[in-house]
Design a protein around this motif. Structure first.
Motif, PDB file in Angstrom:
ATOM      1  N   VAL A 144       0.855  -1.192   0.000  1.00 34.73           N
ATOM      2  CA  VAL A 144       0.000   0.000   0.000  1.00 34.73           C
ATOM      3  C   VAL A 144       0.888   1.237   0.000  1.00 34.73           C
ATOM      4  O   VAL A 144       1.841   1.337   0.789  1.00 34.73           O
ATOM      5  CB  VAL A 144      -0.931   0.010   1.238  1.00 34.73           C
ATOM      6  N   PHE A 145       0.582   2.159  -0.885  1.00 34.26           N
ATOM      7  CA  PHE A 145       1.384   3.378  -1.031  1.00 34.26           C
ATOM      8  C   PHE A 145       0.722   4.552  -0.307  1.00 34.26           C
ATOM      9  O   PHE A 145      -0.493   4.567  -0.095  1.00 34.26           O
ATOM     10  CB  PHE A 145       1.536   3.726  -2.515  1.00 34.26           C
ATOM     11  N   LEU A 183       3.485  -4.519 -11.426  1.00 35.06           N
ATOM     12  CA  LEU A 183       3.923  -3.120 -11.285  1.00 35.06           C
ATOM     13  C   LEU A 183       2.717  -2.196 -11.185  1.00 35.06           C
ATOM     14  O   LEU A 183       1.753  -2.350 -11.939  1.00 35.06           O
ATOM     15  CB  LEU A 183       4.799  -2.727 -12.476  1.00 35.06           C
ATOM     16  N   ASN A 184       2.814  -1.253 -10.294  1.00 35.11           N
ATOM     17  CA  ASN A 184       1.698  -0.331 -10.053  1.00 35.11           C
ATOM     18  C   ASN A 184       2.167   1.099 -10.333  1.00 35.11           C
ATOM     19  O   ASN A 184       2.913   1.670  -9.552  1.00 35.11           O
ATOM     20  CB  ASN A 184       1.247  -0.485  -8.591  1.00 35.11           C
ATOM     21  N   PHE A 185       1.696   1.642 -11.449  1.00 35.74           N
ATOM     22  CA  PHE A 185       2.112   2.994 -11.839  1.00 35.74           C
ATOM     23  C   PHE A 185       0.989   4.017 -11.634  1.00 35.74           C
ATOM     24  O   PHE A 185       0.961   5.049 -12.297  1.00 35.74           O
ATOM     25  CB  PHE A 185       2.564   3.002 -13.303  1.00 35.74           C
ATOM     26  N   THR A 186       0.079   3.682 -10.751  1.00 37.44           N
ATOM     27  CA  THR A 186      -1.053   4.585 -10.506  1.00 37.44           C
ATOM     28  C   THR A 186      -0.966   5.145  -9.092  1.00 37.44           C
ATOM     29  O   THR A 186      -0.956   4.364  -8.128  1.00 37.44           O
ATOM     30  CB  THR A 186      -2.386   3.830 -10.671  1.00 37.44           C
ATOM     31  N   PRO A 187      -0.894   6.461  -8.948  1.00 34.73           N
ATOM     32  CA  PRO A 187      -0.805   7.031  -7.603  1.00 34.73           C
ATOM     33  C   PRO A 187      -1.966   6.569  -6.716  1.00 34.73           C
ATOM     34  O   PRO A 187      -3.104   6.471  -7.172  1.00 34.73           O
ATOM     35  CB  PRO A 187      -0.891   8.545  -7.845  1.00 34.73           C
ATOM     36  N   ALA A 188      -1.617   6.246  -5.478  1.00 32.18           N
ATOM     37  CA  ALA A 188      -2.630   5.749  -4.549  1.00 32.18           C
ATOM     38  C   ALA A 188      -3.692   6.808  -4.288  1.00 32.18           C
ATOM     39  O   ALA A 188      -3.383   8.003  -4.249  1.00 32.18           O
ATOM     40  CB  ALA A 188      -1.966   5.347  -3.237  1.00 32.18           C
ATOM     41  N   ALA A 189      -4.913   6.335  -4.121  1.00 28.67           N
ATOM     42  CA  ALA A 189      -6.032   7.261  -3.898  1.00 28.67           C
ATOM     43  C   ALA A 189      -5.971   7.775  -2.469  1.00 28.67           C
ATOM     44  O   ALA A 189      -5.455   7.120  -1.589  1.00 28.67           O
ATOM     45  CB  ALA A 189      -7.335   6.522  -4.139  1.00 28.67           C
ATOM     46  N   GLY A 228      -7.486   1.896  -1.461  1.00 26.07           N
ATOM     47  CA  GLY A 228      -6.221   2.628  -1.413  1.00 26.07           C
ATOM     48  C   GLY A 228      -5.527   2.731  -2.757  1.00 26.07           C
ATOM     49  O   GLY A 228      -4.469   3.349  -2.860  1.00 26.07           O
ATOM     50  N   HIS A 229      -6.075   2.103  -3.784  1.00 27.32           N
ATOM     51  CA  HIS A 229      -5.444   2.133  -5.103  1.00 27.32           C
ATOM     52  C   HIS A 229      -6.317   2.898  -6.094  1.00 27.32           C
ATOM     53  O   HIS A 229      -7.507   3.071  -5.886  1.00 27.32           O
ATOM     54  CB  HIS A 229      -5.174   0.711  -5.587  1.00 27.32           C
ATOM     55  N   GLY A 230      -5.682   3.345  -7.160  1.00 28.72           N
ATOM     56  CA  GLY A 230      -6.391   4.199  -8.101  1.00 28.72           C
ATOM     57  C   GLY A 230      -6.674   3.512  -9.427  1.00 28.72           C
ATOM     58  O   GLY A 230      -6.175   2.416  -9.708  1.00 28.72           O
ATOM     59  N   GLY A 266      -5.867   3.468 -13.058  1.00 28.40           N
ATOM     60  CA  GLY A 266      -4.784   3.965 -13.907  1.00 28.40           C
ATOM     61  C   GLY A 266      -3.994   2.823 -14.497  1.00 28.40           C
ATOM     62  O   GLY A 266      -4.557   1.778 -14.837  1.00 28.40           O
ATOM     63  N   GLU A 267      -2.671   3.015 -14.574  1.00 30.60           N
ATOM     64  CA  GLU A 267      -1.824   2.044 -15.277  1.00 30.60           C
ATOM     65  C   GLU A 267      -1.158   1.054 -14.322  1.00 30.60           C
ATOM     66  O   GLU A 267      -0.563   1.435 -13.312  1.00 30.60           O
ATOM     67  CB  GLU A 267      -0.737   2.804 -16.047  1.00 30.60           C
ATOM     68  N   TYR A 268      -1.255  -0.196 -14.684  1.00 25.10           N
ATOM     69  CA  TYR A 268      -0.585  -1.278 -13.969  1.00 25.10           C
ATOM     70  C   TYR A 268       0.111  -2.155 -15.002  1.00 25.10           C
ATOM     71  O   TYR A 268      -0.184  -2.084 -16.188  1.00 25.10           O
ATOM     72  CB  TYR A 268      -1.599  -2.119 -13.183  1.00 25.10           C
ATOM     73  N   ARG A 269       1.012  -2.979 -14.522  1.00 26.73           N
ATOM     74  CA  ARG A 269       1.651  -3.955 -15.397  1.00 26.73           C
ATOM     75  C   ARG A 269       1.621  -5.286 -14.686  1.00 26.73           C
ATOM     76  O   ARG A 269       2.166  -5.428 -13.596  1.00 26.73           O
ATOM     77  CB  ARG A 269       3.077  -3.525 -15.714  1.00 26.73           C
ATOM     78  N   PHE A 270       0.927  -6.215 -15.312  1.00 30.22           N
ATOM     79  CA  PHE A 270       0.684  -7.501 -14.654  1.00 30.22           C
ATOM     80  C   PHE A 270       0.994  -8.640 -15.608  1.00 30.22           C
ATOM     81  O   PHE A 270       0.494  -8.643 -16.744  1.00 30.22           O
ATOM     82  CB  PHE A 270      -0.785  -7.559 -14.209  1.00 30.22           C
ATOM     83  N   TYR A 311      -5.795  -5.938  -8.190  1.00 31.89           N
ATOM     84  CA  TYR A 311      -6.296  -4.564  -8.013  1.00 31.89           C
ATOM     85  C   TYR A 311      -7.778  -4.393  -8.335  1.00 31.89           C
ATOM     86  O   TYR A 311      -8.334  -3.324  -8.161  1.00 31.89           O
ATOM     87  CB  TYR A 311      -5.452  -3.594  -8.853  1.00 31.89           C
TER      88      TYR A 311
END
Lengths: 180, 71
Positions: free
Chosen positions: A60-61, A174-180, B17-19, B21-25, B50
């Motif tokens: 969790v970010f 990989l998670n490239f989305t800023p945390a809400a 807690g997550h948005g 947008g872009e992920y790589r899975f 997610y």
């Protein structure tokens, strides 16, 4: 004593085994996280091969934070897991090298920042699986160097990371989305 | 702010807690706002963490009936 047994280690027919790294990885400074998941320790009661060797729950970010993209030129990067320490006191030590082409102000700033920071790197192998280097207790220390190369070689940054502990497979990717 | 497509949002929500947008899975780039329901189902089946299945909606409660006053 370990609660699970070692498995047969045999050739797996029909399972591809590409070597090397993919070209997109993730990197995050330790301060980006609010919760960093851990794999089970070998001697934990309900540990299994999967829970010791991988992390399946996403970290969790902090709000607004996420992994940063880290491109690496193909066939230039490498990731490794070594064993260090004396007999009966052995420990894992992971390391990776990624080569990023270019030369620009933002990357020079990143170099300065990374050389003074600790964090976690998420290195994508050629088969798409992601290895996590670094943990909350033993984060990665980064070293970023740059070289112009000669007129027939490579200009860019060499990013290395080193951490104690074994790398584990990070299945959320990989998670490239800023945390809400 | 990016949102899940309606058909996806009916079945799934984004992990707390997550948005969007872009992920790589598993070696594949995933833009959550562009996913179709079929693609979302496939990803979730593969273990994409997610997207979380929404709990089934509770049936609407009927208002309590007033007791008739006895004469």
């Amino acid at each position: 004593m370990a609660k699970f047994d070692i498995v047969d280690m045999i050739h797996q027919d029909g399972v591809t085994n590409p070597s090397g790294l993919a070209t997109m990885h993730g990197i995050a400074l330790l301060g980006y996280f609010t919760t960093i998941q851990k794999p089970d320790a070998v001697d934990e009661d309900d540990a299994t091969g999967t829970t010791v060797g991988s992390i399946a729950t996403a970290h969790v970010f902090e709000a607004g934070a996420c992994m940063k993209k880290l491109y690496g030129t193909e066939n230039k990067g490498e990731a490794k897991d070594d064993v260090v320490g004396d007999k009966d006191s052995q420990n894992g030590k992971g390391s990776f090298t990624i080569m990023l082409p270019g030369s620009k102000a933002d990357y020079i700033a990143d170099r300065k920042l990374l050389n003074a920071s600790i964090g976690i790197a998420f290195i994508t192998m050629a088969d798409g699986q992601v290895l996590q280097y670094g943990s909350e207790d033993f984060p990665c220390h980064f070293k970023v160097t740059w070289g112009s190369g000669n007129n027939e070689s490579y200009r860019g940054y060499t990013i290395t990371g080193e951490c104690y502990g074994d790398s584990v497979i990070y299945t959320p990717g990989l998670n490239f989305t800023p945390a809400a | 702010m990016a949102k899940l497509k309606e058909e996806v949002a009916r079945k799934y929500e984004v992990l707390a807690g997550h948005g969007v947008g872009e992920y790589r899975f598993a070696g594949q780039t995933v833009h959550l706002d562009k996913l179709t329901l079929e693609q979302a189902d496939k990803l979730v089946k593969k273990g994409f963490p997610y997207l979380v299945k929404k709990a089934p909606a509770k049936p609407a409660q009927e208002p309590p009936q007033k007791e008739d006053k006895k004469a």
